[in-house]
Write a protein that holds these residues in place. Structure first.
Motif, PDB file in Angstrom:
ATOM      1  N   ALA A  23       0.828  -1.206   0.000  1.00 42.45           N
ATOM      2  CA  ALA A  23       0.000   0.000   0.000  1.00 42.45           C
ATOM      3  C   ALA A  23       0.862   1.256   0.000  1.00 42.45           C
ATOM      4  O   ALA A  23       0.576   2.210  -0.716  1.00 42.45           O
ATOM      5  N   GLY A  24       1.933   1.255   0.793  1.00 43.55           N
ATOM      6  CA  GLY A  24       2.822   2.410   0.834  1.00 43.55           C
ATOM      7  C   GLY A  24       3.527   2.621  -0.488  1.00 43.55           C
ATOM      8  O   GLY A  24       3.646   3.750  -0.972  1.00 43.55           O
ATOM      9  N   ALA A  25       3.990   1.546  -1.092  1.00 41.61           N
ATOM     10  CA  ALA A  25       4.685   1.648  -2.374  1.00 41.61           C
ATOM     11  C   ALA A  25       3.736   2.113  -3.470  1.00 41.61           C
ATOM     12  O   ALA A  25       4.093   2.948  -4.304  1.00 41.61           O
ATOM     13  N   THR A  26       2.517   1.600  -3.460  1.00 41.42           N
ATOM     14  CA  THR A  26       1.533   2.008  -4.460  1.00 41.42           C
ATOM     15  C   THR A  26       1.177   3.485  -4.286  1.00 41.42           C
ATOM     16  O   THR A  26       1.065   4.221  -5.267  1.00 41.42           O
ATOM     17  N   ALA A  27       1.044   3.928  -3.030  1.00 44.21           N
ATOM     18  CA  ALA A  27       0.757   5.344  -2.779  1.00 44.21           C
ATOM     19  C   ALA A  27       1.915   6.214  -3.252  1.00 44.21           C
ATOM     20  O   ALA A  27       1.710   7.257  -3.870  1.00 44.21           O
ATOM     21  N   ALA A  28       3.149   5.793  -2.967  1.00 43.54           N
ATOM     22  CA  ALA A  28       4.323   6.551  -3.414  1.00 43.54           C
ATOM     23  C   ALA A  28       4.367   6.604  -4.940  1.00 43.54           C
ATOM     24  O   ALA A  28       4.638   7.655  -5.528  1.00 43.54           O
ATOM     25  N   ALA A  29       4.080   5.474  -5.586  1.00 40.99           N
ATOM     26  CA  ALA A  29       4.097   5.428  -7.052  1.00 40.99           C
ATOM     27  C   ALA A  29       3.066   6.375  -7.649  1.00 40.99           C
ATOM     28  O   ALA A  29       3.299   6.990  -8.693  1.00 40.99           O
ATOM     29  N   ALA A  30       1.931   6.524  -6.968  1.00 41.36           N
ATOM     30  CA  ALA A  30       0.886   7.436  -7.459  1.00 41.36           C
ATOM     31  C   ALA A  30       1.309   8.894  -7.342  1.00 41.36           C
ATOM     32  O   ALA A  30       0.898   9.725  -8.143  1.00 41.36           O
ATOM     33  N   MET A  31       2.144   9.215  -6.351  1.00 40.66           N
ATOM     34  CA  MET A  31       2.530  10.606  -6.110  1.00 40.66           C
ATOM     35  C   MET A  31       3.834  11.013  -6.775  1.00 40.66           C
ATOM     36  O   MET A  31       4.072  12.193  -7.004  1.00 40.66           O
ATOM     37  N   VAL A  72       7.418  -0.249  -9.137  1.00 43.38           N
ATOM     38  CA  VAL A  72       6.097  -0.485  -8.554  1.00 43.38           C
ATOM     39  C   VAL A  72       5.073   0.191  -9.454  1.00 43.38           C
ATOM     40  O   VAL A  72       5.175   1.400  -9.696  1.00 43.38           O
ATOM     41  N   PRO A  73       4.104  -0.560  -9.967  1.00 48.65           N
ATOM     42  CA  PRO A  73       3.104   0.080 -10.830  1.00 48.65           C
ATOM     43  C   PRO A  73       2.252   1.080 -10.049  1.00 48.65           C
ATOM     44  O   PRO A  73       1.844   0.809  -8.925  1.00 48.65           O
ATOM     45  N   ALA A  74       2.012   2.216 -10.658  1.00 48.43           N
ATOM     46  CA  ALA A  74       1.119   3.208 -10.056  1.00 48.43           C
ATOM     47  C   ALA A  74      -0.316   2.747 -10.267  1.00 48.43           C
ATOM     48  O   ALA A  74      -0.603   2.048 -11.241  1.00 48.43           O
TER      49      ALA A  74
END
Length: 160
Positions: free
Chosen positions: A7-15, A137-139
């Motif tokens: 979840a943290g990696a996905t959130a980082a990838a989105a930002m 990590v995919p966004a």
């Protein structure tokens, strides 16, 4: 990547404005200790992605990734570390560093528009295995390409 960090990696990838990376397939006995995505102080357009783990050998392995100026980012992470050659991991050249400000061993390489540092008290074998496991990590689909604008306080992601 373990479920606690996904979840943290996905959130980082989105930002992030850079391809966020994270480990794939880290050993089950590793414990995630920290994950955060935050702005780089003094560089308004730069961000930092951090992951920290305690390995099964009870040593620390951390990863820092940033799109900040590479030289200043490396100086900040590595301190007075000394270059100790290069190693090829997964077809990519990583520079080895020894005895940083914190006494850790480190590996560093450019990754897209960012720089990645794997560092810690772990031995070279563990650090190199961790570095070799890194992948983009995919966004999330809805946020892909949306860029980021982290708040001044940053975004604590996943583990803390």
């Amino acid at each position: 990547m373990c479920i606690r960090d996904r979840a943290g990696a996905t959130a980082a990838a989105a930002m992030a404005d850079f391809p966020v990376v994270g480990p794939t397939g880290e050993p089950a006995r590793w414990v995630a200790t920290s994950a955060r995505f935050e702005p780089v102080p003094g560089q308004s357009d730069a961000s930092l992605w951090h992951l920290g783990f305690i390995s099964s050998a009870d040593t620390y392995v951390g990863m820092e990734q940033s799109d900040a100026d590479a030289e200043s980012f490396l100086d900040g992470v590595l301190g007075k570390a000394v270059t100790a050659g290069e190693v090829s991991l997964g077809g990519a050249a990583w520079t080895r560093y020894t005895v940083g400000a914190n006494g850790y061993r480190s590996l560093a390489r450019p990754w897209g528009s960012s720089t990645v540092v794997v560092t810690g008290s772990a031995d070279w074998r563990e650090l190199e295995a961790f570095a070799a496991s890194l992948a983009v990590v995919p966004a999330p689909a809805a946020a892909a390409g949306a860029g980021r604008s982290p708040s001044a306080s940053g975004s604590s992601a996943g583990v803390g």
